[in-house]
Design an enzyme around this catalytic site. Structure first.
Site, PDB file in Angstrom:
ATOM      1  N   CYS A  39      29.464  41.825  10.613  1.00 16.83           N
ATOM      2  CA  CYS A  39      29.881  42.985  11.062  1.00 16.83           C
ATOM      3  C   CYS A  39      31.193  43.333  10.982  1.00 16.83           C
ATOM      4  O   CYS A  39      31.502  44.871  11.013  1.00 16.83           O
ATOM      5  CB  CYS A  39      29.577  43.148  12.480  1.00 16.83           C
ATOM      6  SG  CYS A  39      27.805  42.805  13.130  1.00 16.83           S
ATOM      7  N   HIS A  91      33.625  48.960  16.533  1.00 14.75           N
ATOM      8  CA  HIS A  91      32.624  48.661  16.230  1.00 14.75           C
ATOM      9  C   HIS A  91      31.659  48.859  17.280  1.00 14.75           C
ATOM     10  O   HIS A  91      31.643  48.756  18.501  1.00 14.75           O
ATOM     11  CB  HIS A  91      32.687  47.235  15.881  1.00 14.75           C
ATOM     12  CG  HIS A  91      31.398  46.227  15.484  1.00 14.75           C
ATOM     13  ND1 HIS A  91      30.432  47.053  14.755  1.00 14.75           N
ATOM     14  CD2 HIS A  91      30.448  45.422  15.842  1.00 14.75           C
ATOM     15  CE1 HIS A  91      29.399  46.232  14.545  1.00 14.75           C
ATOM     16  NE2 HIS A  91      29.361  45.309  15.247  1.00 14.75           N
ATOM     17  N   ASN A 137      23.727  48.507  16.570  1.00 21.12           N
ATOM     18  CA  ASN A 137      24.363  47.797  15.842  1.00 21.12           C
ATOM     19  C   ASN A 137      24.187  47.806  14.344  1.00 21.12           C
ATOM     20  O   ASN A 137      23.190  47.132  14.004  1.00 21.12           O
ATOM     21  CB  ASN A 137      24.675  46.565  16.246  1.00 21.12           C
ATOM     22  CG  ASN A 137      25.786  45.617  15.667  1.00 21.12           C
ATOM     23  OD1 ASN A 137      26.247  46.132  14.637  1.00 21.12           O
ATOM     24  ND2 ASN A 137      26.152  44.617  16.176  1.00 21.12           N
TER      25      ASN A 137
END
Ligand code: UT7
Length: 331
Positions: free
Chosen positions: A119, A252, A282
């Site tokens: 990520c 994030h 996400n």
């Protein structure tokens, strides 16, 4: 790795995003696994996410995001000499997503490669592009962050299925007259990698023939709450700036609770924080560019605004960047 910018100013002059049309709600997922809208909202803040159609893959959303970024920068489709696509879910291992995108754009003189940092991929990719632009190796770069995690989810595992979504974003980076990136902090801890992995996706053989995401949520949660704070503090200190000066905080988007924890520890006013995990879940490497696009849509990315971005994820990896936003009309 930590460092502050010196020499050439490099900024973001174009931004584009793309998410799949299909909206998947928490109730939709409750038809596959034993979960509920109430549990998901309370533990993660996620209400819905986007997922690609059966016949789609990463480049079906990454290419439109790239085209939108080029259009936003008011440059031609072939007018970039470096294309980096940060992803853990390319259409296939090779040809790379970036090479396919370069071909579709007609960017024949561009170097193109994919970058794998979970990520955190988008943060690593902008740092690399910064380095190449500042060194004069590249004139103008297209940095894409995107993932279709729906393609690697185990649809019988409620502890991961509800967390992720598909999405992509892209930025054009080039030398600018004012503003630009001020510094980066990037790190990795392979020792913790076992807590978030995709067994069977590479050359090491695993018993299960299927390659699906596995996560120890509690361990990743502990890691996330730690590095979201330490990485942001490190890049601020390196650049000689304080959290009070940050106008837009772009964390994030993994879990609203992780974001709230970072906001509290760092002392960022919540109104300066970008949150869209409720709508997208996400999206891995797509997360930060999607949040940047929301901040711009809200009118928060004014010329000169100090933007702090922090990503974290598989590897385990983390990364932060500090950027003075350059309005493209005055770049
Ligand atoms: O980019 C990085 C990617 N990952 C992350 O950032 C994820 C980090 N971790 C997290 O965000 C959280 O740990 C989760 C959201 C994954 C889990 O939240 P939690 O509050 O840490 O829950 P837990 O793992 O402690 O599980 C609590 C209970 C368990 O049941 P028991 O053992 O207490 O009976 C789970 O089985 O919740 C259960 N559970 C669920 N229940 C309903 C786990 N997933 C679900 C679910 N629906 N989807």
């Amino acid at each position: 790795m930590i460092g502050s910018a010196n020499g050439t100013r490099v900024g973001i002059t174009g931004l584009g995003v793309c998410v799949p049309e299909r909206v998947v709600t928490n109730d939709d997922l409750a038809r596959h696994v034993d979960t509920s809208d109430e549990w998901i909202v309370e533990r993660t803040g996620i209400h819905e996410r986007r997922m690609i159609a059966e016949d789609q893959a990463l480049t079906d959303i990454a290419l439109p995001a790239a085209q939108a970024a080029l259009q936003d920068a008011r440059i031609g489709e072939g007018d970039v000499d470096l294309i980096i696509c940060a992803t853990v879910t390319p259409d296939m291992m090779f040809p790379t997503a970036s090479a396919l995108i370069a071909d579709s754009l007609g960017a024949r003189d561009a170097a193109a490669y994919d970058l794998l940092a979970g990520c955190t991929g988008f943060m690593y990719a902008v740092a690399q592009a910064y380095g190449m632009l500042a060194a004069g190796l590249s004139r103008r770069a297209l940095v894409i962050g995107g993932d279709v995690l729906s393609s690697i989810l185990d649809w019988t595992d409620r502890s991961t299925l509800v967390l992720f979504g598909d999405g992509a974003g892209a930025v054009v980076m080039e030398p600018v007259g004012h503003g630009g990136f001020l510094g980066f902090e990037l790190g990795a801890d392979g020792g913790g990698g076992v807590h978030l992995q995709l067994p069977g996706s590479g050359s090491r053989k695993f018993e299960s023939p299927e390659s699906m995401l596995r996560m120890n949520g509690r361990e990743v949660y502990k890691f996330a709450t730690r590095v979201m704070v330490s990485s942001a503090e490190a890049v601020l200190a390196e650049c000689g700036r304080t959290i009070d000066e940050v106008d837009v905080y772009v964390p994030h988007q993994a879990n609203k609770r992780i974001i709230d924890h970072a906001v509290g520890k760092l002392g960022v006013p919540p109104e300066r924080t970008v949150v869209n995990v409720d709508r997208f879940g996400n999206t891995s490497s797509g997360s930060i560019p999607l949040a940047l696009a929301d901040a711009r849509a809200d009118g928060r990315l004014r010329d000169g605004a100090l933007v702090l971005m922090t990503g974290m994820g598989a590897g385990l990896t983390w990364g932060s960047a500090l950027l003075e936003w350059t309005d493209r009309r005055s770049a």
